[in-house]
Enzyme design. Structure first.
Site, mmCIF file in Angstrom:
data_model
loop_
_atom_site.group_PDB
_atom_site.id
_atom_site.type_symbol
_atom_site.label_atom_id
_atom_site.label_comp_id
_atom_site.label_asym_id
_atom_site.label_seq_id
_atom_site.Cartn_x
_atom_site.Cartn_y
_atom_site.Cartn_z
ATOM 1 N N SER A 159 0.841 -1.189 0.000
ATOM 2 C CA SER A 159 0.000 0.000 0.000
ATOM 3 C C SER A 159 0.876 1.238 0.000
ATOM 4 C CB SER A 159 -0.893 0.012 1.244
ATOM 5 O OG SER A 159 -1.480 1.275 1.459
ATOM 6 N N TYR A 185 -0.148 0.141 10.688
ATOM 7 C CA TYR A 185 -0.531 -0.253 9.334
ATOM 8 C C TYR A 185 0.622 -0.001 8.355
ATOM 9 C CZ TYR A 185 -3.014 -0.352 4.874
ATOM 10 O OH TYR A 185 -3.406 -0.642 3.580
#
Length: 327
Positions: A159, A185
């Protein structure tokens, strides 16, 4: 030597869909495993691979939900597996190996994002444990099937969240620093990218290549369930009526557009002989330069990957740490 981190160019772009990139590719006789293959871009990936002729296996924590979601993907197999549970990963891999099939494509699409602080049974922070360590263990257990394919690709879904954090080796599990959901994350997504670098280095001699991907920002997948509407508006992902923004040039994509880069990495002959790179917008990403970094981190649509997410030394270190953590 790792493939240069620079665009080919591929001829595709931000608005390309998974159907676009797989056009003309026949996967008859190939076997694919897609984690997270029953929602969002994972479901679209499973659908497209199956339509191209591949046998598709979807390991799922919620088997009933997965079977319902995959009703229209004729012939897709569903098997139980929970990435955060080592015994569950081992059991799934054991069943797959017992089937005697080679594994040509492994797309690691499952993941969680910006969750409150939780830890698994080992005390590991859940985003790192699920997004990275679970997939690391899965690849290790499925290694004989990947080698048996005589040419396999592993695609960890990373990501642009890598911008939030490198892998903090001195405190992977937030035992000595305040927990922040997006730092955790970001660390897990950087780990996904580094995993592809070292996996490719170790696997290429046996025909196993790896590519990490940034799919784009696709909020209608369930991944953003821990984010408030206010946070999504601030990120530019929702318009003033609360509807998802669709602007692939700025990374705001539909599910078919979001699945395109992963499907391209898993199947395209354009990548034959290449590997160990981070990809986005259906091409290899350039490195973000020092002059570009401030703009890139600000959330601009400038393509690229931060050097720390594809650093070979960090990738090798992460591999050794991951071996120790997963025993």
């Amino acid at each position: 030597m790792t493939t240069a981190q620079q665009p080919l160019p591929s001829g595709f772009g931000p608005a390309s869909t998974a159907d676009d990139v797989i056009k003309g590719i026949d996967l008859t006789g190939k076997v694919a495993v897609v984690t997270g293959g029953y929602s969002g871009i994972g479901l679209e990936t499973a659908r497209v691979l199956r339509a191209a002729g591949a046998e598709v296996v979807v390991p799922a924590r919620d088997v009933a939900r997965a079977r319902a979601a995959l009703r229209e993907v004729d012939g897709a197999e569903v098997e139980p597996m929970d990435l955060i549970d080592p015994a569950s990963v081992d059991a799934f891999a054991g069943r797959f190996l017992a089937s005697g099939r080679p594994l040509h494509i492994l797309v690691n699409s499952a993941g969680i994002m910006a969750t409150p602080l939780t830890r698994d049974a080992r005390g590991y922070e859940s985003q790192f444990a699920t997004n990275h360590l679970g997939h690391f263990r899965l690849v290790a257990r499925l290694w004989p099937a990947l080698v048996a394919a005589g040419g396999a690709r592993v695609v960890p879904v990373s990501s642009r969240g890598i911008r939030f954090s490198p892998v903090v080796f001195d405190d992977l599990h937030f035992e000595h620093r305040p927990y922040e959901p997006f730092l955790a994350y970001g660390q897990s997504k950087t780990a996904n990218a580094l995993f592809a670098v070292e996996l490719d280095r170790r696997g290429r001699a046996e025909g196993v290549r790896a590519f990490s991907v940034h799919p784009g920002m696709i909020i209608d997948t369930g991944l953003a369930k821990h984010l408030s509407e206010e946070a999504l508006r601030a990120a530019g992902a929702l318009d003033d009526r609360g509807r998802p923004v669709r602007d692939p040039a700025r990374q705001f994509k539909t599910v078919p557009q979001g699945a395109a880069t992963g499907v391209w990495c898993a199947t395209s002959p354009q990548l034959d002989g290449l590997g160990g790179v981070y990809c986005e917008n259906v091409d290899i990403s350039p490195l973000v330069t020092a002059d570009e970094e401030a703009e890139w981190r600000s959330g601009s649509a400038l393509p690229g990957v931060l050097p720390y997410a594809v650093d070979p030394e960090a990738a090798a270190r992460l591999w050794e740490v991951s071996k120790r953590l997963t025993a």
